[in-house]
Design an enzyme around this catalytic site. Structure first.
Site: not given
Ligand code: F6P
Length: 323
Positions: A14, A75, A106, A128, A130, A132, A174
């Site tokens: 992300g 990804r 990660d 990120t 998050d 995290d 997340r």
């Molecule tokens: O890791 C960043 C994040 O925005 C998280 O907070 C969320 O769970 C996820 O990515 C959302 O992913 P996507 O953009 O693939 O919907």
């Protein structure tokens, strides 16, 4: 010292505000150290399909203040296979790339570890919203996302207060409750629900609302981490139990955008420059981290095994004062 002559940089997973500042730092520090610096577009996919170009000092002009990532991100399921990693390593060798800086979370670091294993030295930079990543006290993008979430909830408060309502707000993160905790404190949420602390609906939501209602409170903000979720049902249940009109709001991807804050720009710049220094020193399989408030580096494999402590002390303070 390794004979690193050409390095590449990519953003993966992300996007997060501040990723551009990190790419800029890698490019500028690399070029001024005498390296060729290649930009890889769309994460590991760019390594697989050769979407790679050489940058100069001006390639990264006017991006430090921009959200998102100008290198695009993705990804990559194909890279997550042994053949994919091998193909990416072959591409690096074919293009003379001696080291790669990977900016992401990660999942991206697991890729960096595997690519290092396939013979291409990698350095990770935590990017990120998050926060995290267990090995680092801070991840690029977190500060901007927190501030965005706070601004959004402040707006919600205006309408929540005007209608004597309860707003149940989901913030991203997340499986990590940091974004919810910090936002919840900053907006004075009556309750903050995070995945790290199991909650009881009656005790932690209804009774807290009723207690504050008795002392004169008429509108309520409940902040819920994405890892807890279920805000529609929570709002419905709260309304049924208390009679207070309730609305659910999912802030969603708006939290990922926007111009990075000073903190994100500075941490990204320091990590980017230090990542280049590590490659120049012949180091690999390292990840940039903030430890005790300072930017330093750790072994990626060890970093990936660390467990993230949740700041329960701060969580308890939040509950104590938002009453
Ligand atoms: O890791 C960043 C994040 O925005 C998280 O907070 C969320 O769970 C996820 O990515 C959302 O992913 P996507 O953009 O693939 O919907």
């Amino acid at each position: 010292m390794m004979n690193t002559k050409t390095i590449a940089v990519l953003t993966s997973g992300g996007d997060a505000p501040g990723m551009n500042a990190a790419v800029r730092a890698v490019a500028r520090a690399g070029i001024t150290s005498g390296l060729r610096v290649m930009a890889v577009r769309r994460g590991y996919n760019g390594l697989l399909n050769g979407d790679i170009y050489e940058m100069n000092l001006r390639s990264v002009s006017d991006i430090i203040h921009r959200g998102g990532t100008f290198l695009y991100t993705a990804r990559s399921p194909q890279f997550n296979t042994q053949e994919g990693v091998q193909k990416a390593a072959d591409r690096c060798r074919q293009m003379g790339i001696d080291g790669v800086v990977v900016i992401g979370g990660d999942g991206s670091f697991r890729g960096a570890r595997d690519l290092t294993g396939a013979g291409i030295p990698c350095i990770g930079i935590p990017g990120t919203i998050d926060n995290d990543i267990a090995s680092s006290e801070y991840t690029i993008g977190f500060d901007t996302a927190m501030n965005t979430a706070v601004q959004m909830v402040d707006r919600l408060r205006d309408t929540t207060e005007s209608h004597d309502r309860c707003s149940v707000v989901e913030v991203m993160g997340r499986r990590c409750g940091d974004l919810a905790l910090q936002t919840g404190i900053a907006v004075g949420a009556t309750t903050i629900l995070v995945p790290e602390v199991p909650y009881d609906f009656d005790r932690d939501v209804i009774e807290r609302m009723q207690f504050t209602q008795k002392t004169g409170k008429k509108h309520f903000i409940i902040v819920v981490a994405e890892g807890v979720g279920g805000v529609d049902k929570l709002a419905k249940d709260i309304e049924e139990r208390t009679g207070i009109e309730s609305r659910a709001t999912v802030l969603g991807h708006v939290q990922r955008g926007g111009s990075p804050t000073l903190r994100d720009r500075v941490v990204a710049s320091e990590m980017g420059a230090k990542a280049v220094s590590l490659l120049c020193e012949g180091k690999s399989n390292r990840v940039m981290v903030v430890r005790d408030g300072r930017v330093t580096d750790l072994d990626i494999t060890e970093a990936l095994q660390m467990k993230r402590p949740f700041n329960k002390e701060l969580y308890d303070i939040a509950l104590k004062i938002s009453i």
